[in-house]
Motif scaffolding. Structure first.
Motif, PDB file in Angstrom:
ATOM      1  N   PHE A  97      -5.681  -1.423 -14.200  1.00 32.46           N
ATOM      2  CA  PHE A  97      -4.574  -0.610 -13.707  1.00 32.46           C
ATOM      3  C   PHE A  97      -4.225  -1.060 -12.284  1.00 32.46           C
ATOM      4  O   PHE A  97      -5.110  -1.362 -11.472  1.00 32.46           O
ATOM      5  CB  PHE A  97      -4.943   0.874 -13.686  1.00 32.46           C
ATOM      6  CG  PHE A  97      -5.289   1.426 -15.035  1.00 32.46           C
ATOM      7  CD1 PHE A  97      -4.307   1.983 -15.837  1.00 32.46           C
ATOM      8  CD2 PHE A  97      -6.599   1.380 -15.503  1.00 32.46           C
ATOM      9  CE1 PHE A  97      -4.630   2.491 -17.086  1.00 32.46           C
ATOM     10  CE2 PHE A  97      -6.922   1.887 -16.744  1.00 32.46           C
ATOM     11  CZ  PHE A  97      -5.942   2.444 -17.544  1.00 32.46           C
ATOM     12  N   CYS A  98      -2.937  -1.064 -11.961  1.00 33.55           N
ATOM     13  CA  CYS A  98      -2.458  -1.430 -10.619  1.00 33.55           C
ATOM     14  C   CYS A  98      -1.565  -0.308 -10.094  1.00 33.55           C
ATOM     15  O   CYS A  98      -0.622   0.127 -10.780  1.00 33.55           O
ATOM     16  CB  CYS A  98      -1.681  -2.751 -10.669  1.00 33.55           C
ATOM     17  SG  CYS A  98      -0.948  -3.221  -9.081  1.00 33.55           S
ATOM     18  N   PHE A  99      -1.872   0.138  -8.887  1.00 32.47           N
ATOM     19  CA  PHE A  99      -1.084   1.196  -8.238  1.00 32.47           C
ATOM     20  C   PHE A  99      -0.480   0.643  -6.944  1.00 32.47           C
ATOM     21  O   PHE A  99      -1.203   0.126  -6.090  1.00 32.47           O
ATOM     22  CB  PHE A  99      -1.955   2.415  -7.934  1.00 32.47           C
ATOM     23  CG  PHE A  99      -2.776   2.878  -9.098  1.00 32.47           C
ATOM     24  CD1 PHE A  99      -2.170   3.352 -10.243  1.00 32.47           C
ATOM     25  CD2 PHE A  99      -4.162   2.828  -9.053  1.00 32.47           C
ATOM     26  CE1 PHE A  99      -2.929   3.766 -11.331  1.00 32.47           C
ATOM     27  CE2 PHE A  99      -4.936   3.238 -10.121  1.00 32.47           C
ATOM     28  CZ  PHE A  99      -4.317   3.719 -11.268  1.00 32.47           C
ATOM     29  N   GLU A 100       0.824   0.777  -6.795  1.00 29.87           N
ATOM     30  CA  GLU A 100       1.516   0.310  -5.596  1.00 29.87           C
ATOM     31  C   GLU A 100       2.067   1.503  -4.822  1.00 29.87           C
ATOM     32  O   GLU A 100       2.809   2.336  -5.372  1.00 29.87           O
ATOM     33  CB  GLU A 100       2.658  -0.631  -5.968  1.00 29.87           C
ATOM     34  CG  GLU A 100       3.394  -1.194  -4.753  1.00 29.87           C
ATOM     35  CD  GLU A 100       4.562  -2.060  -5.143  1.00 29.87           C
ATOM     36  OE1 GLU A 100       4.391  -3.290  -5.201  1.00 29.87           O
ATOM     37  OE2 GLU A 100       5.653  -1.490  -5.428  1.00 29.87           O
ATOM     38  N   LEU A 101       1.729   1.591  -3.536  1.00 32.32           N
ATOM     39  CA  LEU A 101       2.168   2.677  -2.670  1.00 32.32           C
ATOM     40  C   LEU A 101       2.974   2.070  -1.518  1.00 32.32           C
ATOM     41  O   LEU A 101       2.509   1.138  -0.852  1.00 32.32           O
ATOM     42  CB  LEU A 101       0.982   3.460  -2.093  1.00 32.32           C
ATOM     43  CG  LEU A 101       0.041   4.172  -3.066  1.00 32.32           C
ATOM     44  CD1 LEU A 101      -0.897   3.201  -3.759  1.00 32.32           C
ATOM     45  CD2 LEU A 101      -0.775   5.220  -2.325  1.00 32.32           C
ATOM     46  N   GLU A 102       4.171   2.608  -1.274  1.00 32.51           N
ATOM     47  CA  GLU A 102       5.031   2.095  -0.215  1.00 32.51           C
ATOM     48  C   GLU A 102       5.584   3.244   0.622  1.00 32.51           C
ATOM     49  O   GLU A 102       6.140   4.209   0.075  1.00 32.51           O
ATOM     50  CB  GLU A 102       6.180   1.275  -0.789  1.00 32.51           C
ATOM     51  CG  GLU A 102       7.049   0.623   0.277  1.00 32.51           C
ATOM     52  CD  GLU A 102       8.109  -0.287  -0.315  1.00 32.51           C
ATOM     53  OE1 GLU A 102       8.859  -0.899   0.450  1.00 32.51           O
ATOM     54  OE2 GLU A 102       8.173  -0.389  -1.562  1.00 32.51           O
TER      55      GLU A 102
END
Length: 466
Positions: free
Chosen positions: A295-300
């Motif tokens: 799983f990959c989580f991107e936070l910006e």
């Protein structure tokens, strides 16, 4: 032009005084040579003359007031077009009256904002007391934003200094200054008061010499009217003098509110199987029954504030923050704090075990929720409302293809038996509403069969006998 007008007004006053004196003398002579009726007529004539002069004076006062207001408006327009700031405007208008020899009424309005309204109000009171002035009134409101409005009275020579200092008790928001020249009105009131005093004194002399009751009553009424008019003029002059001698400054202090910067955060997530990079994956995948899922989580941070206390969680995966892998963690990268414009990546892997992911059966599809929470913090350290974002992924685990065994056969037979039983029950349920009709039909059929058998038995007995 103003000096010529003042000279003409002075000449008119002298002529009016002389005319009043001549009328009063003539009335006195008539009183001594004839009777008191002539005295009363003279007093009435003097009253008419005085009223006429007062009417002319009122018209002159209105004209002078209009002219002075026009001049004051021109002065304000010239000062506003000067392009200077509000402090310079206040200083320029608030010149000392002695510099011009004029009677000027000065008023000002100042609006400021500050974080501490009470402290600013105390400071403003201290400033005015130091300049020899005093607080005339104060109104305070605490609805939504604290606000205090104070009205001060100061000497004209301290007007400019008071404006400058009061403008610095907070952040200046608005300021207006007005100057009204009432010199001509003061001169006119003084002349009218002098004329009225002469007239009152003459009537008092006439009254002291009157002997007839009718004449005394008429003179007393006229004297009361003129004394009332004299006191009214004196009151107007006193009120005007008070406004000239004490300038008025109204100060409005409002609690300032820190502008809230925009806050925003974006959350995106992907899934991949095996050794594939999950950040290049998809949001809906089908995975083999045994293996690994990434799983990959991107936070910006898309806002203008720093995000603190950043946390990720999921009811389906139930991972902890320390289990997340953050690329660049060795270089200080951390998803718990994200500066404006920064982007952080967090990865997590889960083993697929017998069609289950995170202990949940995924052979028929599993929705994986991902939630983000963060607390924005301004540059001054003020914490704003917590932000929350969420997204979802969908994962399905393929079922294994294995040959059937004894358990599968037993399960199949049982399932067939259950299917037959369900069919029988279905038929019974369908026929149940028609059960009374079926019973009656069976009873009729049974009766008919018995009767038929009886007939056959009877027929066979008769045959045997014969």
């Amino acid at each position: 032009m103003r000096r010529t007008a003042a000279a003409m007004v002075a000449l008119l006053l002298v002529a009016a005084a002389c005319s009043a004196g001549d009328d009063d003398d003539a009335a006195a002579d008539s009183f001594g040579g004839s009777n008191e009726r002539a005295l009363v007529a003279s007093a009435a004539s003097d009253s008419a003359s005085t009223n006429s002069r007062e009417l002319d004076a009122d018209m002159s006062e209105e004209q002078a007031f209009d002219e002075e207001m026009a001049v004051a408006g021109e002065m304000d327009d010239a000062e506003m077009s000067d392009g200077s700031d509000t402090s310079a405007l206040a200083t320029g208008v608030a010149a000392t009256p002695a510099d011009f020899g004029r009677d000027i009424i000065r008023t000002a309005w100042i609006a400021v904002e500050t974080a501490d309204v009470a402290a600013a109000a105390a400071r403003a009171n201290s400033i005015i007391e130091g300049l020899g002035g005093f607080a005339f009134s104060q109104e305070t409101s605490t609805r939504s934003r604290a606000r205090t409005t104070l009205t001060f009275k100061v000497r004209p020579e301290q007007f400019a200094t008071a404006l400058e200092r009061l403008s610095n008790v907070g952040e200046l928001v608005e300021q207006s200054v007005n100057a009204e020249d009432v010199t001509d009105i003061v001169v006119d009131l003084n002349s009218r008061i002098s004329t009225a005093e002469i007239s009152v004194n003459r009537l008092r002399e006439f009254l002291s010499q009157a002997t007839e009751v009718e004449g005394v009553a008429e003179l007393e009424r006229e004297l009361a009217n003129r004394e009332t008019n004299l006191e009214r003029l004196r009151g107007q002059l006193r009120s005007l003098r008070n406004r000239v001698d004490l300038s008025t400054i109204t100060l409005s202090i409002t609690e300032s509110v820190e502008a809230v910067p925009p806050t925003a955060v974006a959350l995106r997530a992907w899934i991949a199987t095996g050794d594939e990079d999950p950040c290049l994956g998809f949001t809906d995948v089908v995975v083999p029954p045994d293996g690994e899922v990434g799983f990959c989580f991107e936070l910006e941070n898309e806002g203008e504030t720093t995000l603190t206390q950043v946390a990720l969680n999921s009811n389906a995966l139930r991972f902890r923050m320390e289990q997340l892998q953050v690329p660049g963690a060795d270089d200080g990268a951390d998803i718990s704090r994200i500066e404006p414009g920064q982007r952080r990546i967090a990865k997590y892997s889960e083993q697929v075990d017998n069609g289950r992911v995170g202990g949940r059966v995924a052979t028929r599809g599993l929705e994986i929720d991902v939630r983000l929470s963060a607390v924005p913090v301004t540059e001054t350290g003020t914490e704003l409302a917590r932000l929350a974002r969420s997204t979802a992924l969908f994962l399905t685990v393929e079922e294994e293809d294995t040959p059937p065994g004894f358990g599968d056969a037993l399960s199949g037979g049982w399932n067939a038996l259950v299917a037959v039983g369900n069919g029988v029950l279905l038929v019974i349920g369908a026929l149940l509403p028609f059960l009374p009709v079926i019973v009656i039909a069976l009873a009729v059929a049974l009766w008919w069969l018995r009767r038929r058998r009886a007939r056959r038995s009877a027929t066979a007995g008769v045959s045997n006998e014969s």
